[in-house]
Design an enzyme around this catalytic site. Structure first.
Site, short mmCIF file in Angstrom:
data_model
loop_
_atom_site.label_atom_id
_atom_site.label_comp_id
_atom_site.label_asym_id
_atom_site.label_seq_id
_atom_site.Cartn_x
_atom_site.Cartn_y
_atom_site.Cartn_z
N CYS A 2 75.08 24.23 35.55
CA CYS A 2 75.85 23.60 36.61
C CYS A 2 77.02 24.45 37.07
O CYS A 2 77.40 25.41 36.41
CB CYS A 2 76.39 22.26 36.13
SG CYS A 2 75.15 21.26 35.34
N GLY A 28 73.32 24.56 40.70
CA GLY A 28 72.82 23.21 40.49
C GLY A 28 72.60 22.53 41.82
O GLY A 28 73.53 22.41 42.62
N ASN A 101 79.63 22.28 32.24
CA ASN A 101 78.49 23.18 32.41
C ASN A 101 78.05 23.64 31.03
O ASN A 101 78.87 24.15 30.27
CB ASN A 101 78.90 24.39 33.26
CG ASN A 101 77.86 25.51 33.25
OD1 ASN A 101 78.22 26.68 33.33
ND2 ASN A 101 76.61 25.19 33.15
N GLY A 102 76.78 23.45 30.72
CA GLY A 102 76.27 23.89 29.43
C GLY A 102 75.42 22.82 28.80
O GLY A 102 74.96 21.88 29.47
N TYR A 257 69.81 36.18 36.50
CA TYR A 257 69.38 35.25 37.54
C TYR A 257 70.46 34.30 38.07
O TYR A 257 70.64 34.17 39.28
CB TYR A 257 68.21 34.41 37.00
CG TYR A 257 67.83 33.20 37.83
CD1 TYR A 257 67.25 33.35 39.09
CD2 TYR A 257 68.07 31.90 37.36
CE1 TYR A 257 66.91 32.23 39.85
CE2 TYR A 257 67.72 30.79 38.12
CZ TYR A 257 67.14 30.95 39.37
OH TYR A 257 66.81 29.86 40.11
#
Ligand SMILES: O=P(O)(O)OC[C@H]1O[C@H](OP(=O)(O)OP(=O)(O)O)[C@H](O)[C@@H]1O
Ligand SMILES: NC(=O)CC[C@H](N)C(=O)O
Ligand SMILES: [Mg+2]
Length: 505
Positions: A2, A28, A101-102, A257
């Protein structure tokens, strides 16, 4: 993977948070949310969808206040339900808004502790809601009615001691300010920015430096692994290292990426690392495919373009844009289901036939994960008249699940799982397939900041830096989140109606 952002400003922060989320959208695409503090109240808008679809003018008008946080979600735990969109909120101690995030690796155990010891209720299947409650419980134990910077840092230290996994977090606490912290391995990125105005200094944290550029802040530095940042509502900055054994283990897949090429993560230019990947892979192609009859190098838009150009330069071959990307279709890899991902490849990419006709082409991608893209793209190249289609991947074979915030919970879904290179090549119907070596990938990124001694590379080598990931755990997440567990789209839609938050239209 995210995107998170938080700002303590001198004026309304809603527009800046919105703008930051639009440049973090690639992290996201499933849901987005903003929560602002206005005096003693939170304003919240969150829903499924892209940033541009979630926030309408009427929502923006109501997101008043000089402190706020935002999130764009790519689910890696729980479901895609809008009830799991972030920020999350708890009302004790104080009001806390929270974005993460994670992915946690001990969420299951923590959930029990939150219920039995902290006596707190978790209302979704999201690991982020558990993380918020662990932090809130730590703050309850440590602080009184006033919160000092030391209280915040002690609460973060206590949380670090309990939580395992990957987490970059931003939280807003009513009456006090904004807190941000990063896990002791620094797996997920987090940066700090500043803007000096006539009214005083404003601070911002975000997943990637590109967000700081986009809203006119100046990049200050990366948040260190284990470190916490606390900015009071009045704009005073406090920082402290809150984990005894913190060390850098940044996720290498951010460079392959996830991140935008114009971002810097942990002192590394994402773009420069991709150029290095192209050089190293080009050299390997030269060594191993000396006899090869490649006429032209063609990237698979969008992420692989910087790598492919450098491969073409290294091989002294022409670089051509053989595929046109539909700019209105998002990233396919981070879409929630395999059916949607498969359908989207052809909607997203179309071939310029003249670039393929009667040519031997080398297609380049940043990675091959499930093989959804490569298989269809090779077919398109052949339909367009290519004589031979070779394929190069800037990342090595992905054979292990990810547990730190990339939705690859099941080894069986990975095309390289249990297959040798010639078997993968056969599956995607290439005339030749080459992967980057892992040490070359690590060197390509490391060259840009030699101070980082280790990267999180588990998807390639199965070494999980948190040390708590065993076969049992992997089997559990496979069952809980693998493709077969995600259910039909109808079930997903029904789930999305179960939500509990304000400003729903
Ligand atoms: O083997 P797969 O399972 O297909 O996954 C790998 C592909 O997915 C990603 O592209 P995506 O369309 O998500 O984004 P991009 O436009 O940034 O390249 C990545 O760049 C590869 O092309
Ligand atoms: N990709 C992420 O960072 C996801 C955050 C969190 N685990 C969720 O599923 O919402
Ligand atoms: Mg791609």
């Amino acid at each position: 993977m995210c995107g998170i952002v938080g700002i303590v400003g001198k004026e309304a922060v809603n527009q800046s948070i919105y703008d930051a989320l639009t440049v973090l959208q690639h992290r996201g695409q499933d849901a987005a949310g903003i929560m602002t503090i206005d005096k003693s109240m939170f304003n919240l808008r969150k829903a499924n969808g892209l940033v541009r679809d979630v926030f309408h003018t009427r929502h923006m008008h109501r997101l008043t206040g000089n402190v706020g946080i935002g999130h764009c979600r790519y689910p890696t735990a729980g479901s895609s339900s809008s009830a799991e969109a972030q920020p999350f909120y708890v009302n004790s101690p104080f009001g806390i808004a929270f974005a993460h995030n994670g992915n946690l690796t001990n969420a299951h155990d923590l959930e029990k502790e939150v219920f039995t010891v902290a006596r707190r209720h978790i209302n979704t299947n999201s690991d982020s809601e558990i993380l918020l409650n662990i932090f809130a419980d730590a703050l309850t134990k440590i602080s009184d009615f006033e919160v000092t910077p030391d209280d915040i840092f002690d609460a973060v230290a206590l949380s670090h001691a309990k939580i395992s996994g990957a987490y970059a977090v931003v939280a807003a606490i009513i009456g006090f300010g904004m807190v941000a912290f990063r896990d002791p391995n620094g797996i997920r990125p987090l940066v700090l920015g500043k803007r000096t105005t006539l009214l005083g200094d404003e601070y911002m944290v975000a997943s990637e430096s590109v967000a700081i550029d986009a809203v006119g802040f100046t990049f200050v530095r990366d948040v260190a692994p284990g470190e916490a940042i606390y900015i009071t509502e009045a704009g005073q900055l406090h920082t402290k290292q809150c984990a005894p054994m913190a060390k850098f283990n940044p996720c290498i897949f951010e460079f392959v990426y996830f991140a935008r090429p114009d971002s810097f993560i942990d002192g590394i230019s994402v773009y420069a690392s991709r150029v290095n990947m192209g050089r190293k892979l080009g050299e390997k192609i030269k060594r191993e495919w000396a006899e090869l009859d490649i006429d032209v190098v063609i990237p698979i838009p969008e992420t692989s373009m910087d790598v492919a150009l450098q491969i073409a330069n290294t091989l002294d071959l022409p670089y051509r844009q053989g595929f046109v990307k539909n700019r209105y279709i998002g990233r396919t890899f981070i879409m929630p289901g395999q059916t949607q991902r498969r359908k989207s490849v052809r909607r997203k990419l179309n071939a310029i036939k003249s670039e393929f006709k009667d040519k031997n082409v080398l297609l380049v991608d940043d990675s091959i994960v499930r093989g959804t893209t490569s298989e269809q793209i090779i077919e398109m190249a052949r339909e367009s008249g290519a004589k031979k289609v070779y394929f190069a991947s800037a990342a090595p074979e992905i054979r292990f699940p990810n547990v730190y915030g990339i939705d690859m919970p099941s080894a069986n879904e990975l095309i390289a799982y249990g297959r040798e290179i010639d078997e993968i090549s056969e599956c995607i119907k290439a005339d030749g397939l080459i992967f980057q070596d892992l040490h070359d990938l690590v060197d390509a990124v490391n060259e840009e900041n030699p101070q980082i001694t280790r990267f999180e590379t588990s998807v390639f080598d199965g070494n999980y830096v948190t040390g708590d990931v065993n076969q049992d755990y992997l089997e559990r997440i496979d069952k809980a989140r693998g493709e077969s567990a995600k259910g039909s789209p109808t079930i997903q839609t029904e789930l999305s109606n179960l939500e509990m938050h304000n400003m729903s239209n």
